[in-house]
Write a protein that holds these residues in place. Sequence first.
Motif, PDB file in Angstrom:
ATOM      1  N   ILE A   1       4.354 -12.812   5.998  1.00 23.45           N
ATOM      2  CA  ILE A   1       3.828 -11.922   4.956  1.00 23.45           C
ATOM      3  C   ILE A   1       3.909 -12.620   3.602  1.00 23.45           C
ATOM      4  CG2 ILE A   1       4.311  -9.787   3.687  1.00 23.45           C
ATOM      5  CD1 ILE A   1       5.132  -8.561   6.439  1.00 23.45           C
ATOM      6  N   GLU A   2       5.044 -13.263   3.350  1.00 23.85           N
ATOM      7  CA  GLU A   2       5.238 -13.962   2.073  1.00 23.85           C
ATOM      8  C   GLU A   2       4.193 -15.062   1.875  1.00 23.85           C
ATOM      9  OE1 GLU A   2       9.034 -15.931  -0.214  1.00 23.85           O
ATOM     10  OE2 GLU A   2       8.776 -16.437   1.908  1.00 23.85           O
ATOM     11  N   ARG A   3       3.855 -15.794   2.940  1.00 24.89           N
ATOM     12  CA  ARG A   3       2.888 -16.897   2.843  1.00 24.89           C
ATOM     13  C   ARG A   3       1.440 -16.425   2.820  1.00 24.89           C
ATOM     14  NH1 ARG A   3       6.069 -19.138   7.042  1.00 24.89           N
ATOM     15  NH2 ARG A   3       4.474 -18.415   8.472  1.00 24.89           N
ATOM     16  N   GLY A   4       1.216 -15.170   3.164  1.00 28.04           N
ATOM     17  CA  GLY A   4      -0.151 -14.673   3.223  1.00 28.04           C
ATOM     18  C   GLY A   4      -0.782 -14.816   4.593  1.00 28.04           C
ATOM     19  N   ASP A   5       0.032 -15.078   5.607  1.00 29.76           N
ATOM     20  CA  ASP A   5      -0.491 -15.250   6.962  1.00 29.76           C
ATOM     21  C   ASP A   5      -1.131 -13.978   7.510  1.00 29.76           C
ATOM     22  OD1 ASP A   5       0.563 -17.784   6.793  1.00 29.76           O
ATOM     23  OD2 ASP A   5       2.203 -17.431   8.211  1.00 29.76           O
TER      24      ASP A   5
ATOM     25  N   LYS B   1      14.153  -8.072  -0.548  1.00 32.02           N
ATOM     26  CA  LYS B   1      13.642  -7.103  -1.519  1.00 32.02           C
ATOM     27  C   LYS B   1      12.492  -7.670  -2.357  1.00 32.02           C
ATOM     28  CE  LYS B   1      14.870  -4.348  -5.530  1.00 32.02           C
ATOM     29  NZ  LYS B   1      15.917  -3.932  -6.468  1.00 32.02           N
ATOM     30  N   PRO B   2      12.579  -8.912  -2.851  1.00 30.85           N
ATOM     31  CA  PRO B   2      11.462  -9.425  -3.670  1.00 30.85           C
ATOM     32  C   PRO B   2      10.117  -9.450  -2.938  1.00 30.85           C
ATOM     33  CG  PRO B   2      13.391 -10.825  -3.928  1.00 30.85           C
ATOM     34  CD  PRO B   2      13.695  -9.861  -2.800  1.00 30.85           C
ATOM     35  N   ILE B   3      10.147  -9.618  -1.634  1.00 31.28           N
ATOM     36  CA  ILE B   3       8.900  -9.594  -0.859  1.00 31.28           C
ATOM     37  C   ILE B   3       8.475  -8.148  -0.622  1.00 31.28           C
ATOM     38  CG2 ILE B   3       7.797 -10.206   1.339  1.00 31.28           C
ATOM     39  CD1 ILE B   3       9.789 -12.598   1.445  1.00 31.28           C
ATOM     40  N   PHE B   4       9.408  -7.316  -0.197  1.00 32.66           N
ATOM     41  CA  PHE B   4       9.084  -5.930   0.114  1.00 32.66           C
ATOM     42  C   PHE B   4       8.559  -5.159  -1.102  1.00 32.66           C
ATOM     43  CE2 PHE B   4      12.027  -6.254   3.915  1.00 32.66           C
ATOM     44  CZ  PHE B   4      11.025  -6.066   4.852  1.00 32.66           C
ATOM     45  N   GLU B   5       9.073  -5.475  -2.292  1.00 37.47           N
ATOM     46  CA  GLU B   5       8.662  -4.692  -3.455  1.00 37.47           C
ATOM     47  C   GLU B   5       7.202  -4.914  -3.841  1.00 37.47           C
ATOM     48  OE1 GLU B   5      11.505  -5.572  -6.490  1.00 37.47           O
ATOM     49  OE2 GLU B   5      10.856  -7.640  -6.722  1.00 37.47           O
ATOM     50  N   GLU B   6       6.564  -5.897  -3.242  1.00 39.38           N
ATOM     51  CA  GLU B   6       5.149  -6.155  -3.506  1.00 39.38           C
ATOM     52  C   GLU B   6       4.227  -5.365  -2.572  1.00 39.38           C
ATOM     53  OE1 GLU B   6       4.332 -10.343  -3.524  1.00 39.38           O
ATOM     54  OE2 GLU B   6       6.168 -10.788  -4.639  1.00 39.38           O
ATOM     55  N   HIS B   7       4.804  -4.536  -1.701  1.00 36.81           N
ATOM     56  CA  HIS B   7       4.026  -3.839  -0.680  1.00 36.81           C
ATOM     57  C   HIS B   7       4.353  -2.356  -0.657  1.00 36.81           C
ATOM     58  CE1 HIS B   7       2.669  -7.716   0.810  1.00 36.81           C
ATOM     59  NE2 HIS B   7       3.914  -8.133   0.627  1.00 36.81           N
TER      60      HIS B   7
ATOM     61  N   TRP C   1      -5.482 -11.590   7.006  1.00 37.75           N
ATOM     62  CA  TRP C   1      -6.559 -11.178   7.901  1.00 37.75           C
ATOM     63  C   TRP C   1      -6.622  -9.668   8.028  1.00 37.75           C
ATOM     64  CZ3 TRP C   1      -5.187  -8.402  12.209  1.00 37.75           C
ATOM     65  CH2 TRP C   1      -3.856  -8.488  12.630  1.00 37.75           C
ATOM     66  N   ARG C   2      -5.516  -8.982   7.781  1.00 41.21           N
ATOM     67  CA  ARG C   2      -5.511  -7.517   7.851  1.00 41.21           C
ATOM     68  C   ARG C   2      -6.464  -6.921   6.811  1.00 41.21           C
ATOM     69  NH1 ARG C   2      -5.114  -4.331  11.168  1.00 41.21           N
ATOM     70  NH2 ARG C   2      -4.365  -2.742   9.764  1.00 41.21           N
ATOM     71  N   LYS C   3      -6.602  -7.574   5.664  1.00 37.41           N
ATOM     72  CA  LYS C   3      -7.530  -7.091   4.633  1.00 37.41           C
ATOM     73  C   LYS C   3      -8.966  -7.123   5.148  1.00 37.41           C
ATOM     74  CE  LYS C   3      -4.545  -8.862   0.996  1.00 37.41           C
ATOM     75  NZ  LYS C   3      -4.354  -9.945   0.043  1.00 37.41           N
ATOM     76  N   ILE C   4      -9.297  -8.152   5.896  1.00 36.52           N
ATOM     77  CA  ILE C   4     -10.641  -8.275   6.454  1.00 36.52           C
ATOM     78  C   ILE C   4     -10.878  -7.224   7.522  1.00 36.52           C
ATOM     79  CG2 ILE C   4     -12.185  -9.798   7.783  1.00 36.52           C
ATOM     80  CD1 ILE C   4     -10.605 -12.158   6.444  1.00 36.52           C
ATOM     81  N   VAL C   5      -9.904  -6.999   8.371  1.00 34.96           N
ATOM     82  CA  VAL C   5     -10.018  -6.001   9.430  1.00 34.96           C
ATOM     83  C   VAL C   5     -10.218  -4.619   8.827  1.00 34.96           C
ATOM     84  CG1 VAL C   5      -8.771  -4.862  11.307  1.00 34.96           C
ATOM     85  CG2 VAL C   5      -8.679  -7.337  11.088  1.00 34.96           C
TER      86      VAL C   5
END
Length: 134
Positions: free
Chosen positions: A119-123, A23-29, A126-130
């Motif tokens: 997702i948590e690490r920011g791996d 949940k702590p990761i998902f709530e940021e998206h 690259w989706r932001k660039i795409v």
Amino acid sequence: MNIALVAHDKKKDDLVRFAVAYKPIFEEHNLYATGTTGLRIMEATGLNVHRFQSGPLGGDQEIGAMIAKNTMDAIFFFRDPLTAQPHEPDVTALVRLCDVYAIPLATNMGTAELLIRGIERGDLDWRKIVKKGE
């Protein structure tokens, strides 16, 4: 990131437990889900989830449309490979779209663990660039 959460009937409990654990990761998206799966995740976690139709009624296709428009970033689709699905062509089409558009797709708990940690690490930044290049 826009993240889809989908599960076949016999895998819904697993996906709900997964959503509770992370949940702590998902709530940021921004979260999207097919009908019943989304409702169950919302009830168990309190997360805000945009709900589409159930899978057999077109929910898989709604997610597929987001993939085709380059607005979906990752998908957690807990599939049940041992039970025949009446909307299997839609499921196959969704998986195919993930491959065509290089959208990360986790279809079981093992790959889901890897994807959520990425997702948590920011791996997946690259989706932001795409998306920006659109």
